[in-house]
Design a protein around this motif. Sequence first.
Motif, PDB file in Angstrom:
ATOM      1  N   ASP A  84     -15.172 -77.521 -83.637  1.00 25.11           N
ATOM      2  CA  ASP A  84     -13.888 -77.155 -84.245  1.00 25.11           C
ATOM      3  C   ASP A  84     -12.779 -77.101 -83.188  1.00 25.11           C
ATOM      4  OD1 ASP A  84     -14.724 -76.885 -86.920  1.00 25.11           O
ATOM      5  OD2 ASP A  84     -15.452 -74.856 -86.557  1.00 25.11           O
TER       6      ASP A  84
ATOM      7  N   PHE B  20     -13.260 -81.147 -86.440  1.00 24.32           N
ATOM      8  CA  PHE B  20     -13.966 -80.330 -87.432  1.00 24.32           C
ATOM      9  C   PHE B  20     -15.464 -80.485 -87.242  1.00 24.32           C
ATOM     10  CE2 PHE B  20     -15.914 -79.319 -91.493  1.00 24.32           C
ATOM     11  CZ  PHE B  20     -15.278 -78.127 -91.799  1.00 24.32           C
ATOM     12  N   ASN B  21     -16.164 -79.356 -87.145  1.00 23.71           N
ATOM     13  CA  ASN B  21     -17.612 -79.342 -86.956  1.00 23.71           C
ATOM     14  C   ASN B  21     -18.310 -79.364 -88.314  1.00 23.71           C
ATOM     15  OD1 ASN B  21     -20.254 -78.956 -86.269  1.00 23.71           O
ATOM     16  ND2 ASN B  21     -19.916 -77.090 -85.090  1.00 23.71           N
ATOM     17  N   TYR B  22     -18.775 -80.535 -88.713  1.00 26.09           N
ATOM     18  CA  TYR B  22     -19.469 -80.693 -89.984  1.00 26.09           C
ATOM     19  C   TYR B  22     -20.897 -80.148 -89.943  1.00 26.09           C
ATOM     20  CZ  TYR B  22     -15.627 -83.703 -91.348  1.00 26.09           C
ATOM     21  OH  TYR B  22     -14.373 -84.188 -91.654  1.00 26.09           O
TER      22      TYR B  22
ATOM     23  N   LYS C  33     -21.761 -77.108 -88.455  1.00 25.66           N
ATOM     24  CA  LYS C  33     -21.827 -75.658 -88.267  1.00 25.66           C
ATOM     25  C   LYS C  33     -22.586 -75.045 -89.431  1.00 25.66           C
ATOM     26  CE  LYS C  33     -17.081 -75.298 -89.889  1.00 25.66           C
ATOM     27  NZ  LYS C  33     -15.724 -75.061 -89.409  1.00 25.66           N
ATOM     28  N   ASP C  34     -23.079 -73.827 -89.207  1.00 25.19           N
ATOM     29  CA  ASP C  34     -23.930 -73.155 -90.195  1.00 25.19           C
ATOM     30  C   ASP C  34     -23.312 -73.144 -91.586  1.00 25.19           C
ATOM     31  OD1 ASP C  34     -25.567 -72.701 -88.026  1.00 25.19           O
ATOM     32  OD2 ASP C  34     -25.382 -70.511 -88.087  1.00 25.19           O
ATOM     33  N   GLU C  35     -22.053 -72.751 -91.703  1.00 29.52           N
ATOM     34  CA  GLU C  35     -21.449 -72.614 -93.038  1.00 29.52           C
ATOM     35  C   GLU C  35     -21.427 -73.936 -93.791  1.00 29.52           C
ATOM     36  OE1 GLU C  35     -16.744 -72.655 -92.961  1.00 29.52           O
ATOM     37  OE2 GLU C  35     -17.495 -71.325 -91.390  1.00 29.52           O
ATOM     38  N   CYS C  36     -21.217 -75.045 -93.097  1.00 29.19           N
ATOM     39  CA  CYS C  36     -21.205 -76.349 -93.765  1.00 29.19           C
ATOM     40  C   CYS C  36     -22.607 -76.743 -94.221  1.00 29.19           C
ATOM     41  CB  CYS C  36     -20.641 -77.417 -92.835  1.00 29.19           C
ATOM     42  SG  CYS C  36     -18.874 -77.272 -92.552  1.00 29.19           S
ATOM     43  N   LEU C  37     -23.601 -76.542 -93.350  1.00 31.44           N
ATOM     44  CA  LEU C  37     -24.967 -76.931 -93.702  1.00 31.44           C
ATOM     45  C   LEU C  37     -25.534 -76.044 -94.815  1.00 31.44           C
ATOM     46  CD1 LEU C  37     -26.346 -77.735 -90.148  1.00 31.44           C
ATOM     47  CD2 LEU C  37     -25.536 -79.329 -91.893  1.00 31.44           C
TER      48      LEU C  37
ATOM     49  N   SER D  47     -23.718 -74.508 -97.099  1.00 39.40           N
ATOM     50  CA  SER D  47     -22.983 -74.892 -98.301  1.00 39.40           C
ATOM     51  C   SER D  47     -23.528 -76.196 -98.885  1.00 39.40           C
ATOM     52  CB  SER D  47     -21.499 -75.039 -97.977  1.00 39.40           C
ATOM     53  OG  SER D  47     -20.782 -75.476 -99.101  1.00 39.40           O
ATOM     54  N   ALA D  48     -23.838 -77.147 -98.030  1.00 37.34           N
ATOM     55  CA  ALA D  48     -24.327 -78.448 -98.496  1.00 37.34           C
ATOM     56  C   ALA D  48     -25.746 -78.371 -99.042  1.00 37.34           C
ATOM     57  CB  ALA D  48     -24.264 -79.460 -97.361  1.00 37.34           C
TER      58      ALA D  48
END
Length: 94
Positions: free
Chosen positions: A27, A32-34, A36-40, A42-43
């Motif tokens: 970030d 943008f860090n795709y 990072k924990d929140e993205c993984l 969420s996905a």
Amino acid sequence: LQVAAIHEADPDALVTVGIWNEQAGTDEFGYFNYFKDECLISAGGKQNGVLDFQQLHTYAFNGKYDTHSPIYQVRDDFGLDIPLVIGEFENQLS
């Protein structure tokens, strides 16, 4: 989901994925860090579906590495809270 499956099968396994370029793995620097924990989470919807360490790849373009390449930076510059390795890099520069 694959990271979570590995962690479920072997809770001691350290899991990562090769990230094509620092632009997708931090970030910092306006990127943008795709991964990072929140993205993984969420996905994939799994709390244990996060990376244990980050693996960046870096390649020279027209004989030069990008200013923010891990070749020129230290780990803390990327603002990560997990270990970092350089998984691939080009060594054909003259």
